[in-house]
Write an enzyme that holds these catalytic residues in place. Sequence first.
Site, mmCIF file in Angstrom:
data_model
loop_
_atom_site.group_PDB
_atom_site.id
_atom_site.type_symbol
_atom_site.label_atom_id
_atom_site.label_comp_id
_atom_site.label_asym_id
_atom_site.label_seq_id
_atom_site.Cartn_x
_atom_site.Cartn_y
_atom_site.Cartn_z
ATOM 1 N N LYS A 200 1.011 -1.322 0.438
ATOM 2 C CA LYS A 200 -0.254 -0.013 -0.003
ATOM 3 C C LYS A 200 1.040 1.247 0.160
ATOM 4 O O LYS A 200 2.242 1.388 -0.085
ATOM 5 C CB LYS A 200 -0.691 -0.157 1.190
ATOM 6 C CG LYS A 200 -1.922 -0.971 0.691
ATOM 7 C CD LYS A 200 -2.297 -1.154 -0.168
ATOM 8 C CE LYS A 200 -3.702 -0.240 -0.475
ATOM 9 N NZ LYS A 200 -4.547 -0.731 -1.843
ATOM 10 N N HIS B 293 -1.527 3.005 -7.256
ATOM 11 C CA HIS B 293 -3.359 2.865 -7.378
ATOM 12 C C HIS B 293 -3.171 4.523 -8.234
ATOM 13 O O HIS B 293 -3.513 6.488 -7.981
ATOM 14 C CB HIS B 293 -4.405 3.452 -6.637
ATOM 15 C CG HIS B 293 -4.629 2.088 -5.854
ATOM 16 N ND1 HIS B 293 -4.252 1.056 -6.878
ATOM 17 C CD2 HIS B 293 -4.369 1.458 -4.722
ATOM 18 C CE1 HIS B 293 -4.922 -0.194 -5.870
ATOM 19 N NE2 HIS B 293 -4.403 0.338 -4.796
ATOM 20 N N ARG C 20 -4.908 -9.337 -15.116
ATOM 21 C CA ARG C 20 -4.126 -9.224 -14.506
ATOM 22 C C ARG C 20 -3.025 -10.869 -14.411
ATOM 23 O O ARG C 20 -3.878 -11.977 -14.163
ATOM 24 C CB ARG C 20 -4.978 -8.723 -12.809
ATOM 25 C CG ARG C 20 -5.508 -7.917 -12.673
ATOM 26 C CD ARG C 20 -4.497 -6.560 -12.726
ATOM 27 N NE ARG C 20 -3.742 -6.428 -10.902
ATOM 28 C CZ ARG C 20 -4.720 -5.807 -10.270
ATOM 29 N NH1 ARG C 20 -5.571 -5.483 -10.832
ATOM 30 N NH2 ARG C 20 -4.395 -6.138 -9.100
ATOM 31 N N PHE D 226 -4.609 -9.654 -5.620
ATOM 32 C CA PHE D 226 -5.601 -10.222 -4.418
ATOM 33 C C PHE D 226 -6.977 -10.284 -4.609
ATOM 34 O O PHE D 226 -7.665 -10.278 -3.526
ATOM 35 C CB PHE D 226 -5.510 -8.981 -3.502
ATOM 36 C CG PHE D 226 -3.455 -9.048 -2.389
ATOM 37 C CD1 PHE D 226 -3.645 -10.348 -1.828
ATOM 38 C CD2 PHE D 226 -3.187 -8.179 -3.717
ATOM 39 C CE1 PHE D 226 -2.634 -10.074 -0.734
ATOM 40 C CE2 PHE D 226 -2.115 -7.745 -2.321
ATOM 41 C CZ PHE D 226 -0.930 -9.004 -1.614
ATOM 42 N N ARG E 235 -11.229 -12.308 -11.418
ATOM 43 C CA ARG E 235 -11.560 -13.179 -9.456
ATOM 44 C C ARG E 235 -11.721 -12.959 -8.564
ATOM 45 O O ARG E 235 -12.565 -13.238 -7.498
ATOM 46 C CB ARG E 235 -9.399 -12.963 -9.503
ATOM 47 C CG ARG E 235 -8.436 -13.041 -10.254
ATOM 48 C CD ARG E 235 -7.262 -13.390 -9.732
ATOM 49 N NE ARG E 235 -6.090 -13.486 -11.109
ATOM 50 C CZ ARG E 235 -5.010 -12.999 -10.385
ATOM 51 N NH1 ARG E 235 -4.532 -13.801 -9.707
ATOM 52 N NH2 ARG E 235 -4.057 -13.413 -11.166
ATOM 53 N N THR F 182 -23.397 -5.665 -19.222
ATOM 54 C CA THR F 182 -23.019 -4.144 -18.649
ATOM 55 C C THR F 182 -23.037 -4.108 -19.566
ATOM 56 O O THR F 182 -23.309 -2.294 -19.830
ATOM 57 C CB THR F 182 -22.109 -4.429 -17.049
ATOM 58 O OG1 THR F 182 -20.879 -5.136 -18.255
ATOM 59 C CG2 THR F 182 -22.094 -5.385 -16.181
ATOM 60 N N ASP G 248 -12.179 2.642 -7.319
ATOM 61 C CA ASP G 248 -12.397 3.669 -7.726
ATOM 62 C C ASP G 248 -12.682 4.579 -7.805
ATOM 63 O O ASP G 248 -12.502 5.312 -8.367
ATOM 64 C CB ASP G 248 -12.136 3.170 -9.747
ATOM 65 C CG ASP G 248 -11.256 2.272 -10.374
ATOM 66 O OD1 ASP G 248 -10.055 2.134 -9.208
ATOM 67 O OD2 ASP G 248 -11.250 1.585 -11.112
ATOM 68 N N ILE H 149 -14.126 -0.111 0.816
ATOM 69 C CA ILE H 149 -12.718 -0.457 1.629
ATOM 70 C C ILE H 149 -11.738 -0.312 0.744
ATOM 71 O O ILE H 149 -11.649 -1.611 -0.131
ATOM 72 C CB ILE H 149 -12.426 -0.998 3.004
ATOM 73 C CG1 ILE H 149 -13.764 -0.544 3.516
ATOM 74 C CG2 ILE H 149 -11.168 -1.277 3.936
ATOM 75 C CD1 ILE H 149 -14.511 -1.498 5.011
ATOM 76 N N LEU I 186 -9.058 -4.457 1.272
ATOM 77 C CA LEU I 186 -10.271 -5.165 2.084
ATOM 78 C C LEU I 186 -9.763 -6.850 1.933
ATOM 79 O O LEU I 186 -10.089 -7.897 2.948
ATOM 80 C CB LEU I 186 -11.290 -5.930 0.792
ATOM 81 C CG LEU I 186 -12.236 -5.052 1.300
ATOM 82 C CD1 LEU I 186 -13.462 -5.093 -0.460
ATOM 83 C CD2 LEU I 186 -13.365 -5.141 2.244
#
Length: 351
Positions: free
Chosen positions: A79, A97, A132, A136, A191, A215, A264, A300, A303
């Site tokens: 992070k 990010h 990816r 995670f 994932r 979508t 995001d 969050i 997570l």
Amino acid sequence: MPDMLRIWMRHESRRNERRAALVPEDARKLIASGVHLTVEESPQRVFSAHAYADGGCAIAPQGSWASHCPATDVILGLKELPAEPTNLMHQHLFFGHAYKGQPEAPRLLRRFQAGGGTLLDLEQLLDAEGHRIAAFGYWAGYAGATLAVLQYRGELTAPLASSSSTELRRRLAPGRRGSGVTAVVIGADGRSGHGACDALRTAGIEPTCWGSDDTRDLDRDALLAHDILVNTVGSRRPVPPFLTKADLDNERRRLSVIADVTCDVGSDLDTLPVHDHITDWDNPVERLREGPRPLDIIAIDNLPSLVPAEASRAFSADLWPLLLSLREGSEVWDRCRGAFRHAVASLGRRG
């Protein structure tokens, strides 16, 4: 890059971040392959410094990378970096990010620009098709859906605390408010989506699974007719939002809990622009609508740290073979460097 690849894994400055980018057993594999690995002490990391030392890692004091890490070492984390040093000279690997228009991205990129360092954003570890290859995601989706279910049942308490997958499954066991609950997972084929669906099924809820076909021409009325929404879509280009603030006032809305796993918030690519800030472990839930039909959101951005051991082992298994290719270079890392150079150049054009 020197002949010997040297990696320095730093302590995570966020107090509730207990994950590790590399677990002790994979650190041992890197060392056996000729990598020099330094690991900082960390009182919160789920794996002890002794476990790394037993595998052959050098151990350094917490936070010492800024003053003692050789310039040729690659600094590995997960992070955000601490505020100091302001000028970043090393090659850093972590989830920055910084490429989706996030509000804090320019500040971070300017720190690298000032120090001459490089960000190899772990979010950009992609194959040639843009998928990816180290993430995670599964445990992010699992944890996000778990919190949504607990909030729906009125069983979510704060502050949150890290746990294990066994404990989450125990808490998810179908309860009195499980019958007839409906949930939709957007991005169910990824994932994170798989993790979310597994958690919901553990809770006795068979999810509605939406992928890209659903979508593309999204049925908002159908979305609002569910009790729980778990969003796991990480878009790389602007798309029409799945929900807007106006949709939340739809008189037919049944939806009462949103878990925005993608998180995001503030980005140009935010697919759920119904809130303007992330939530956290102390205050995991934000109430978006009051009254007889309340609506809550959980957003969050770490997570997987709710299940730090399981999440770390899964990510580390993906990452450690890729780290070996840092020495010789590879298309994966070339794409990471290219994304960084593009972002810094764009920063310059924006002034």
